[in-house]
Design an enzyme around this catalytic site. Structure first.
Site, PDB file in Angstrom:
ATOM      1  CD  GLU A  34      38.445  72.051  35.339  1.00  0.00           C
ATOM      2  OE1 GLU A  34      37.555  72.382  34.539  1.00  0.00           O
ATOM      3  OE2 GLU A  34      38.282  71.203  36.232  1.00  0.00           O
ATOM      4  CD  GLU A  65      34.951  71.033  33.019  1.00  0.00           C
ATOM      5  OE1 GLU A  65      34.271  71.642  32.165  1.00  0.00           O
ATOM      6  OE2 GLU A  65      35.002  71.380  34.222  1.00  0.00           O
ATOM      7  CG  PHE A  88      34.873  66.776  41.893  1.00  0.00           C
ATOM      8  CD1 PHE A  88      34.797  66.205  43.156  1.00  0.00           C
ATOM      9  CD2 PHE A  88      35.351  68.069  41.781  1.00  0.00           C
ATOM     10  CE1 PHE A  88      35.185  66.917  44.283  1.00  0.00           C
ATOM     11  CE2 PHE A  88      35.738  68.785  42.902  1.00  0.00           C
ATOM     12  CZ  PHE A  88      35.658  68.205  44.158  1.00  0.00           C
ATOM     13  CG  ASP A  90      30.597  63.873  41.077  1.00  0.00           C
ATOM     14  OD1 ASP A  90      29.691  63.260  41.657  1.00  0.00           O
ATOM     15  OD2 ASP A  90      31.782  63.869  41.478  1.00  0.00           O
ATOM     16  CG  PHE A  91      32.811  68.366  37.650  1.00  0.00           C
ATOM     17  CD1 PHE A  91      31.658  68.269  38.415  1.00  0.00           C
ATOM     18  CD2 PHE A  91      33.848  69.156  38.124  1.00  0.00           C
ATOM     19  CE1 PHE A  91      31.539  68.928  39.631  1.00  0.00           C
ATOM     20  CE2 PHE A  91      33.738  69.829  39.335  1.00  0.00           C
ATOM     21  CZ  PHE A  91      32.580  69.712  40.086  1.00  0.00           C
ATOM     22  CG  HIS A 134      31.111  68.367  44.290  1.00  0.00           C
ATOM     23  ND1 HIS A 134      29.918  69.020  44.154  1.00  0.00           N
ATOM     24  CD2 HIS A 134      32.051  69.161  43.721  1.00  0.00           C
ATOM     25  CE1 HIS A 134      30.115  70.179  43.530  1.00  0.00           C
ATOM     26  NE2 HIS A 134      31.404  70.287  43.255  1.00  0.00           N
TER      27      HIS A 134
END
Length: 337
Positions: A34, A65, A88, A90-91, A134
């Site tokens: 991205e 993703e 991130f 976190d994702f 994040h």
């Protein structure tokens, strides 16, 4: 391996330079994710690559993703060497099946028929009030999964050398860069991360920790953004007559046990500093390893300093309270001696 001219680079520039140099000499290397193309990555890790190599090798993906990490699995099985950025850490939850059930296991489950030379790179860490979704580190989560190598550089020199090693590795590598070390103009960055980086390509072997500062009284084992903080604590405590040895692990998988154990056998005290969560993570693994192999050398109980088991707060004051600081590291070392 060293350049004749000193040139300091930010960590973001060092990462993008490593990728560009490998793309120049190996047409199988592609980059996607991205905003990695025209924008150059939101953290600058792919800056300039789109302009140099074009849209066929530097590809902006949709916000899907699972799809673009899955595409990397297929592409690598066919002989390409993708570098995939997910903004991130976190994702990663939305793509975990692709990572821990396919990327990490296919080589083993195929009896060696498939290899996946994929680099998954992502941003980690807090310190700038980006809240619970994040600001995590989570590298311990991936170090727990057999089949993945885990890399966490602490400065620009290591960032370049470790990235080149990661791209050339035939196994999947998780490459974590800390946002607070990248040298971005719009985010606070530790200037200890901006160091001399040779212009020519070079590699740093995985599983080879770096003694960032030698000492005699206490061993501090750490990684990523906690390295410069530990070095600042070391400088402060030197004025108090306390000699601290700081070990930068560089990689969690493979883990350099020998360097850690040799240091503990010398100093007889251990503090593990980690920006990941305290429970079931890096700090516990290092403590267990030392307890198993060097317990008789210890003159004090092992100490761990890590993020408590709470989400990273949005509040700046609360965030500073949970992420290990130079003051907290210094205090923990004083309690050991």
């Amino acid at each position: 391996m060293s350049s004749t001219t000193m040139r300091k680079l930010t960590m973001a520039r060092a990462i993008s330079e490593a990728i560009a140099q490998e793309m120049e000499q190996d047409p199988r290397v592609l980059v996607w994710g991205e905003d990695v193309g025209i924008y150059g990555g939101i953290f600058g890790a792919t800056q300039g690559l789109y302009q140099k190599f074009g849209e066929s090798r530097v590809i902006d993906t949709p916000i899907s993703e699972s799809a673009f990490i899955g595409a990397a699995i297929g592409a690598s099985a066919e002989g390409l060497r993708p570098i995939v950025e997910l903004m991130f850490v976190d994702f990663f939850g939305v793509a975990m099946d692709q990572i821990y059930n396919h990327l990490a296991k296919n080589h083993y489950m195929s009896g060696g028929s498939f290899r996946h030379p994929v680099v998954l790179m992502t941003a980690i860490g807090g310190g700038y009030s980006d809240a619970a979704q994040h600001s995590q580190s989570l590298y311990g989560l991936f170090a727990h999964v057999p089949g993945l190598k885990v890399v966490v550089p602490s400065n620009a020199y290591d960032a370049k050398g470790l990235m080149l090693t990661a791209i050339r590795d035939d196994d999947p590598v998780m490459y974590f860069f800390h946002k607070g070390l990248l040298g971005l103009g719009w985010m606070p960055s530790d200037d200890l991360a901006e160091v001399h980086v040779p212009e020519e390509p070079y590699t740093i072997p995985f599983g080879q920790a770096h003694i960032a500062g030698e000492g005699q009284d206490v061993t501090v084992v750490t990684i990523g953004a906690m390295v410069p903080k530990s070095l600042r604590a070391r400088d402060r405590l030197r004025q108090e007559g306390i000699s601290v040895e700081v070990i930068d692990l560089r990689t969690l998988v493979p883990l350099d046990q020998e360097t850690v154990l040799n240091s503990v056998k010398k100093t007889h005290r251990l503090l593990v500093v980690d920006e990941d969560y305290r429970s079931f993570g890096m700090s516990g693994e290092i403590a267990a390893m030392v307890a198993e192999h060097a317990l008789d050398y210890l003159d004090a109980p092992i100490r761990r300093l890590a993020v408590p088991d709470v989400p990273i707060p949005y509040s700046r004051v609360l965030e500073q309270a949970v992420i290990p600081s130079v003051d907290a590291i210094s205090a923990a070392i004083r309690e050991l001696v």
